[in-house]
Write a protein that holds these residues in place. Structure first.
Motif, PDB file in Angstrom:
ATOM      1  N   GLN A 174      12.174  35.564  96.998  1.00 49.98           N
ATOM      2  CA  GLN A 174      13.591  36.898  96.399  1.00 49.98           C
ATOM      3  C   GLN A 174      14.507  37.215  97.108  1.00 49.98           C
ATOM      4  OE1 GLN A 174      14.446  37.797  93.666  1.00 49.98           O
ATOM      5  NE2 GLN A 174      16.514  38.556  94.354  1.00 49.98           N
ATOM      6  N   ASN A 175      15.997  37.105  97.258  1.00 49.63           N
ATOM      7  CA  ASN A 175      16.992  37.784  98.281  1.00 49.63           C
ATOM      8  C   ASN A 175      17.290  39.601  97.525  1.00 49.63           C
ATOM      9  OD1 ASN A 175      19.359  39.038  99.582  1.00 49.63           O
ATOM     10  ND2 ASN A 175      19.640  36.777  99.876  1.00 49.63           N
ATOM     11  N   TYR A 197      21.229  40.506  96.579  1.00 45.37           N
ATOM     12  CA  TYR A 197      22.036  39.714  95.552  1.00 45.37           C
ATOM     13  C   TYR A 197      21.671  40.830  93.836  1.00 45.37           C
ATOM     14  CZ  TYR A 197      23.434  35.421  97.149  1.00 45.37           C
ATOM     15  OH  TYR A 197      23.891  34.338  98.081  1.00 45.37           O
ATOM     16  N   HIS A 220      20.435  36.294  90.169  1.00 42.10           N
ATOM     17  CA  HIS A 220      18.509  36.151  90.421  1.00 42.10           C
ATOM     18  C   HIS A 220      17.914  37.442  90.608  1.00 42.10           C
ATOM     19  CE1 HIS A 220      20.869  32.447  90.524  1.00 42.10           C
ATOM     20  NE2 HIS A 220      20.953  32.661  91.831  1.00 42.10           N
ATOM     21  N   TYR A 279      23.068  37.496 103.426  1.00 39.01           N
ATOM     22  CA  TYR A 279      24.354  37.068 102.606  1.00 39.01           C
ATOM     23  C   TYR A 279      24.092  35.357 102.011  1.00 39.01           C
ATOM     24  CZ  TYR A 279      29.102  35.136 100.611  1.00 39.01           C
ATOM     25  OH  TYR A 279      29.920  34.339 100.321  1.00 39.01           O
ATOM     26  N   GLU A 280      22.949  34.816 102.583  1.00 42.91           N
ATOM     27  CA  GLU A 280      22.874  33.367 102.234  1.00 42.91           C
ATOM     28  C   GLU A 280      21.146  33.439 101.280  1.00 42.91           C
ATOM     29  OE1 GLU A 280      21.821  31.182 105.805  1.00 42.91           O
ATOM     30  OE2 GLU A 280      23.676  30.203 106.240  1.00 42.91           O
ATOM     31  N   LEU A 281      21.932  32.439 100.266  1.00 43.09           N
ATOM     32  CA  LEU A 281      20.482  32.117  99.464  1.00 43.09           C
ATOM     33  C   LEU A 281      19.266  31.985 100.634  1.00 43.09           C
ATOM     34  CD1 LEU A 281      22.377  30.107  96.589  1.00 43.09           C
ATOM     35  CD2 LEU A 281      21.628  32.236  96.298  1.00 43.09           C
ATOM     36  N   PRO A 282      18.324  32.284  99.949  1.00 42.59           N
ATOM     37  CA  PRO A 282      16.461  31.904 100.052  1.00 42.59           C
ATOM     38  C   PRO A 282      16.387  30.695 100.642  1.00 42.59           C
ATOM     39  CG  PRO A 282      16.685  33.885  98.852  1.00 42.59           C
ATOM     40  CD  PRO A 282      17.851  33.278  97.921  1.00 42.59           C
ATOM     41  N   TYR A 299      18.135  28.700 101.703  1.00 42.05           N
ATOM     42  CA  TYR A 299      18.940  28.311 102.867  1.00 42.05           C
ATOM     43  C   TYR A 299      18.652  28.844 104.111  1.00 42.05           C
ATOM     44  CZ  TYR A 299      22.939  26.787 100.485  1.00 42.05           C
ATOM     45  OH  TYR A 299      23.832  25.940  99.289  1.00 42.05           O
TER      46      TYR A 299
END
Length: 339
Positions: A45-46, A49, A53, A80-83, A85
């Motif tokens: 989980q980021n 965000y 999500h 900033y990047e999704l997990p 990546y």
């Protein structure tokens, strides 16, 4: 910027017709059916965000029937990047352990790892929320003038209230409007000792408005010893859609029944209970815990430079005067981790 016709029709449905789970054209997600999942997994989980999500990772980890020693939850720092990546090495280690039975130590990883803001390092737990965590409440307490920084107290006040202006985004205003009508309320507590929080974040507000609906945005942050503000958590709610959906709610989320609309009676208080995004943090002695309330996300958000991905919502629907009624029914609830 101009999608093909079918996508344009979906977009119009999202904006105009999809006001509830029953009327939106997007297919229902897997929530409520996670018990069918038995395979091993690691879910990341980021926490940055804030609009997307938000709660699926916690729902999956809580309700999947995967054996406890074959599932992992990671709460990474705001990025900033999704997990997908930024966690490729983690995925490689997981698959080597599960599919190849590699002796790489992954099986000894704790079930939960979470980034602890204020410590700037990962902490671990056997579950999320942690089994030894304790729900604690902090009570917004008015100091009078709405434009002041008010108190976030550990004991509920006997009464009091504060008001703020709900102004539609990009609405034209005369000069000096903010001097006569504040659009945000702030409540602050100075920590007397180190406190660690990890788990659900819930706001319960006794609220009234001079319209039939408005919008409420709540934010939690910390101010460190250098005076730097760190955004931790956010949540929003339309007061006319305030009924809790107990079937869809989980340990980390107060789900809302979006199909049931109950217009406000101007001036009559109602109780709002809604979730903010989980945000593990260590509040050190002398740091400030800050709870803000407004009606627009753009007034409270952070940005990509701090790892947060946040889209401004076109709210509130119209001008109104909102009131927060202080007392035992109005509080911010956090999950304190036992020392």
């Amino acid at each position: 910027m101009t999608p093909v016709r079918p996508v344009g029709e979906w977009y119009a449905n999202w904006l105009l017709d999809g006001k509830s789970r029953e009327t939106i054209c997007t297919p229902a997600g897997p929530s409520g059916e996670f018990a069918k999942i038995e395979i091993p997994f690691v879910v990341v989980q980021n926490v940055g965000y804030l609009n997307l999500h938000q709660f699926g990772s916690y729902d999956l980890f809580e309700n999947a029937h995967t054996p406890k020693d074959r599932k992992w939850l990671i709460l990474g720092p705001p990025e900033y990047e999704l997990p997908v990546y930024s966690w490729q090495i983690e995925a490689l280690a997981f698959f080597d352990h599960i599919l190849r039975a590699s002796k790489n130590g992954y099986g000894e990883q704790p079930p939960v790892r979470y980034w602890l803001s204020g410590e700037e390092a990962f902490a671990t737990a056997s579950s999320f929320p942690a089994t030894d965590s304790v729900r604690v409440r902090f009570y917004p307490t008015s100091r009078g003038d709405d434009r002041l920084s008010h108190e976030l107290a550990i004991e509920p006040p006997s009464g009091g209230q504060n008001r703020w202006a709900a102004v539609p985004i990009n609405a034209p205003l005369v000069g000096g409007f903010d001097e006569v009508a504040n659009q945000k309320l702030s409540y602050t507590m100075i920590a007397e000792k180190d406190i660690e929080f990890a788990g659900p974040v819930t706001a319960q507000l006794r609220f009234s408005c001079n319209e039939i609906d408005s919008h409420v945005v709540a934010r939690v942050g910390r101010v460190d010893s250098r005076g730097t503000y760190h955004l931790l958590s956010m949540g929003t709610l339309s007061p006319a859609r305030r009924r809790v959906d107990g079937v869809r709610s989980t340990a980390c989320e107060v789900a809302i029944d979006t199909a049931t609309r109950e217009p406000l009676t101007p001036g009559e208080p109602v109780l709002l209970r809604f979730s903010l995004t989980p945000a593990p943090a260590r509040i050190r002695r002398g740091d400030k815990l800050v709870f803000d309330v407004a009606s627009r996300t753009d007034l409270l958000r952070s940005g990509p430079s701090h790892g947060f991905v946040h889209f401004d919502l076109p709210v509130p629907p119209y001008f109104s005067r909102n009131t927060l009624h202080c007392g035992p029914e109005t509080f911010l609830e956090l999950s304190r981790v036992s020392a």
